[in-house]
Design a protein around this motif. Sequence first.
Motif, PDB file in Angstrom:
ATOM      1  N   GLY A   1      13.570   7.916   4.301  1.00 34.13           N
ATOM      2  CA  GLY A   1      13.559   9.162   3.125  1.00 34.13           C
ATOM      3  C   GLY A   1      11.534   9.065   3.670  1.00 34.13           C
ATOM      4  N   GLU A   2      10.853  10.090   3.373  1.00 37.97           N
ATOM      5  CA  GLU A   2       9.526  10.613   3.754  1.00 37.97           C
ATOM      6  C   GLU A   2       8.749   9.939   2.974  1.00 37.97           C
TER       7      GLU A   2
ATOM      8  N   GLY B   1       0.733  -1.560  -0.110  1.00 38.72           N
ATOM      9  CA  GLY B   1      -0.544   0.208  -0.147  1.00 38.72           C
ATOM     10  C   GLY B   1       0.641   1.327   0.936  1.00 38.72           C
ATOM     11  N   ASN B   2       0.126   2.062  -0.110  1.00 36.13           N
ATOM     12  CA  ASN B   2       1.153   3.471   0.124  1.00 36.13           C
ATOM     13  C   ASN B   2       1.855   3.793   1.589  1.00 36.13           C
ATOM     14  N   TRP B   3       2.517   4.129   1.390  1.00 34.70           N
ATOM     15  CA  TRP B   3       3.804   4.548   2.365  1.00 34.70           C
ATOM     16  C   TRP B   3       3.461   5.753   3.710  1.00 34.70           C
ATOM     17  N   ALA B   4       4.035   5.689   5.042  1.00 35.44           N
ATOM     18  CA  ALA B   4       2.908   6.136   5.944  1.00 35.44           C
ATOM     19  C   ALA B   4       4.838   7.262   6.285  1.00 35.44           C
ATOM     20  N   THR B   5       4.874   8.371   6.573  1.00 38.07           N
ATOM     21  CA  THR B   5       6.224   8.511   7.506  1.00 38.07           C
ATOM     22  C   THR B   5       5.933   8.399   8.904  1.00 38.07           C
ATOM     23  N   VAL B   6       7.253   7.437   9.296  1.00 42.56           N
ATOM     24  CA  VAL B   6       7.296   7.201  10.544  1.00 42.56           C
ATOM     25  C   VAL B   6       7.963   8.315  11.274  1.00 42.56           C
ATOM     26  N   ILE B   7       8.892   8.985  10.410  1.00 41.16           N
ATOM     27  CA  ILE B   7       9.681  10.506  11.347  1.00 41.16           C
ATOM     28  C   ILE B   7      10.506  10.779  10.324  1.00 41.16           C
ATOM     29  N   THR B   8       9.788  12.358  10.555  1.00 39.35           N
ATOM     30  CA  THR B   8      10.394  13.139   9.425  1.00 39.35           C
ATOM     31  C   THR B   8      11.716  13.390   8.955  1.00 39.35           C
ATOM     32  N   VAL B   9      12.329  13.758   8.405  1.00 39.20           N
ATOM     33  CA  VAL B   9      13.464  14.718   7.728  1.00 39.20           C
ATOM     34  C   VAL B   9      14.009  15.583   9.252  1.00 39.20           C
TER      35      VAL B   9
ATOM     36  N   ALA C   1       9.878   8.239  -0.200  1.00 37.29           N
ATOM     37  CA  ALA C   1      10.940   6.488   0.311  1.00 37.29           C
ATOM     38  C   ALA C   1      11.179   5.728  -0.884  1.00 37.29           C
ATOM     39  N   ILE C   2      12.347   4.821  -0.415  1.00 33.69           N
ATOM     40  CA  ILE C   2      13.301   3.896  -0.902  1.00 33.69           C
ATOM     41  C   ILE C   2      12.802   2.742  -0.209  1.00 33.69           C
ATOM     42  N   GLY C   3      12.640   1.512  -0.305  1.00 37.72           N
ATOM     43  CA  GLY C   3      12.490   0.413   0.874  1.00 37.72           C
ATOM     44  C   GLY C   3      13.907  -0.018   0.617  1.00 37.72           C
ATOM     45  N   ILE C   4      14.117  -0.130   1.568  1.00 38.22           N
ATOM     46  CA  ILE C   4      15.480  -0.724   2.408  1.00 38.22           C
ATOM     47  C   ILE C   4      15.204  -2.202   3.060  1.00 38.22           C
ATOM     48  N   GLU C   5      14.033  -2.815   3.645  1.00 45.69           N
ATOM     49  CA  GLU C   5      14.298  -3.924   4.335  1.00 45.69           C
ATOM     50  C   GLU C   5      13.113  -4.247   4.201  1.00 45.69           C
ATOM     51  N   GLU C   6      12.742  -5.834   4.276  1.00 50.42           N
ATOM     52  CA  GLU C   6      11.334  -6.249   4.256  1.00 50.42           C
ATOM     53  C   GLU C   6      11.587  -6.648   5.520  1.00 50.42           C
ATOM     54  N   VAL C   7      10.185  -7.491   6.144  1.00 47.42           N
ATOM     55  CA  VAL C   7       9.713  -8.385   7.425  1.00 47.42           C
ATOM     56  C   VAL C   7       7.932  -8.786   6.788  1.00 47.42           C
ATOM     57  N   LYS C   8       8.267 -10.003   7.873  1.00 46.84           N
ATOM     58  CA  LYS C   8       6.598 -10.429   7.065  1.00 46.84           C
ATOM     59  C   LYS C   8       6.217 -11.167   8.786  1.00 46.84           C
TER      60      LYS C   8
ATOM     61  N   PRO D   1      21.384  -4.677  11.357  1.00 50.44           N
ATOM     62  CA  PRO D   1      21.153  -3.522  11.261  1.00 50.44           C
ATOM     63  C   PRO D   1      21.554  -2.577  10.270  1.00 50.44           C
ATOM     64  N   ILE D   2      20.635  -2.172  10.309  1.00 51.18           N
ATOM     65  CA  ILE D   2      20.181  -0.550   8.451  1.00 51.18           C
ATOM     66  C   ILE D   2      20.962   0.444   9.389  1.00 51.18           C
ATOM     67  N   TYR D   3      22.008   1.208   8.504  1.00 53.03           N
ATOM     68  CA  TYR D   3      22.164   2.555   8.461  1.00 53.03           C
ATOM     69  C   TYR D   3      21.831   3.748   8.519  1.00 53.03           C
ATOM     70  N   ILE D   4      21.061   4.336   9.064  1.00 57.27           N
ATOM     71  CA  ILE D   4      20.000   5.422   8.331  1.00 57.27           C
ATOM     72  C   ILE D   4      20.959   7.364   8.680  1.00 57.27           C
ATOM     73  N   PRO D   5      21.508   7.560   7.651  1.00 62.15           N
ATOM     74  CA  PRO D   5      22.274   8.867   8.262  1.00 62.15           C
ATOM     75  C   PRO D   5      21.223  10.099   8.337  1.00 62.15           C
ATOM     76  N   ALA D   6      21.755  10.677   9.860  1.00 62.48           N
ATOM     77  CA  ALA D   6      20.804  11.595  10.306  1.00 62.48           C
ATOM     78  C   ALA D   6      20.494  12.468   9.198  1.00 62.48           C
ATOM     79  N   GLY D   7      19.066  13.175   9.380  1.00 63.90           N
ATOM     80  CA  GLY D   7      17.907  13.930   8.502  1.00 63.90           C
ATOM     81  C   GLY D   7      17.336  12.897   7.089  1.00 63.90           C
ATOM     82  N   SER D   8      17.438  11.853   7.379  1.00 69.45           N
ATOM     83  CA  SER D   8      16.766  11.339   6.410  1.00 69.45           C
ATOM     84  C   SER D   8      15.291  10.663   6.370  1.00 69.45           C
ATOM     85  N   GLY D   9      15.040  10.507   7.333  1.00 70.38           N
ATOM     86  CA  GLY D   9      13.405  10.736   8.033  1.00 70.38           C
ATOM     87  C   GLY D   9      13.192   8.946   7.209  1.00 70.38           C
ATOM     88  N   VAL D  10      12.784   8.251   7.933  1.00 75.95           N
ATOM     89  CA  VAL D  10      12.132   6.928   8.057  1.00 75.95           C
ATOM     90  C   VAL D  10      10.876   6.669   7.449  1.00 75.95           C
ATOM     91  N   SER D  11      10.385   5.719   6.772  1.00 80.10           N
ATOM     92  CA  SER D  11       8.478   5.190   6.223  1.00 80.10           C
ATOM     93  C   SER D  11       8.554   4.456   6.294  1.00 80.10           C
TER      94      SER D  11
END
Length: 309
Positions: free
Chosen positions: A246-247, A204-212, A251-258, A278-288
């Motif tokens: 990203g917001e 479905g659609n992306w939802a922002t978890v944490i903003t940039v 957003a660009i997908g990086i990992e799936e879990v089921k 673990p997946i490294y996310i740089p500061a100011g990137s946002g997560v969705s």
Amino acid sequence: MSDNHYASARGADNAGMAQVIYPRFTTDVAIGPGFSNVWSAYTTLISSVSGDWMVLGAYAKIMGYGDANIVEHGQLQVATGLAGAEIPFATFGDSFWFFTPAAAGSYVGYNRTFLMPPLLVPATTRIRARATQMSDGAHGQCFIFISLFGVPVPFYQRPHRLHRPDAYMRGRTGLGPSQAEADFMILPTPLSQTTVTCGAAAFGNWATVITVANQTSPLLLVGLRALPITPADWLNNAFLAEMGIGEAASAIGIEEVKFCHPGLGYGLAGGYLQLRRPIYIPAGSGVSLRAGGNNGKTISCQIMAVPLK
């Protein structure tokens, strides 16, 4: 871990391109266990693997039922090969004890991540599974359902010989008594969740978890908690969740879990699943987040992350 390094979040890690999960948007294949430590017959999980694949582990749904003082070991074994010529390559399992059951017995149901050393499975390979449990079946039952995961061979990342995992450890610098650092381990916060609407047999659609703007520290994403908004919505259903960098709008997908509920009448699709690395996310990137499953229902999610200094 199965591939013991920290992966950077970048386009090449897009889960739609680089990650393989069998099955994806449907419930896992049911394997009826043999009783009293006897293997069941094999059942086909995957008729033919599409492309050369590095298997890294499994997301498992474990369900159990038992009378008082029943001690239960359950195991599921996966193998390659045709019927009658199977060669096992991994065994997944867990154990539990039923202490004080209700009048009709006690139930357990939860999800777990099982990691294994990377294993090359060539294209067109058939994967089959069998199961067993410790008890006799009359006083206790254990079922394990798995979704195997891995990556296509061209996308497999080996650890660099100069890689230093401790370079990201928070203990290398002082944090001070900031409550914000502890809050930042749960995204969006320990007191809030992100609601995601699942697509039907697709994301479905992306939802922002944490903003940039709010992501002031680099992060390591390590796991996902999820639960259906309406529990009955997920009886005999599965949902595949994808984390993105990203917001929502970019957003660009990086990992799936089921998460899965195979429909045995107890235990729900939900819980906590550890990521394969673990997946490294740089500061100011946002997560969705986004998700898909058997139906267009909603789930409530929290990402487990570690802030870095």
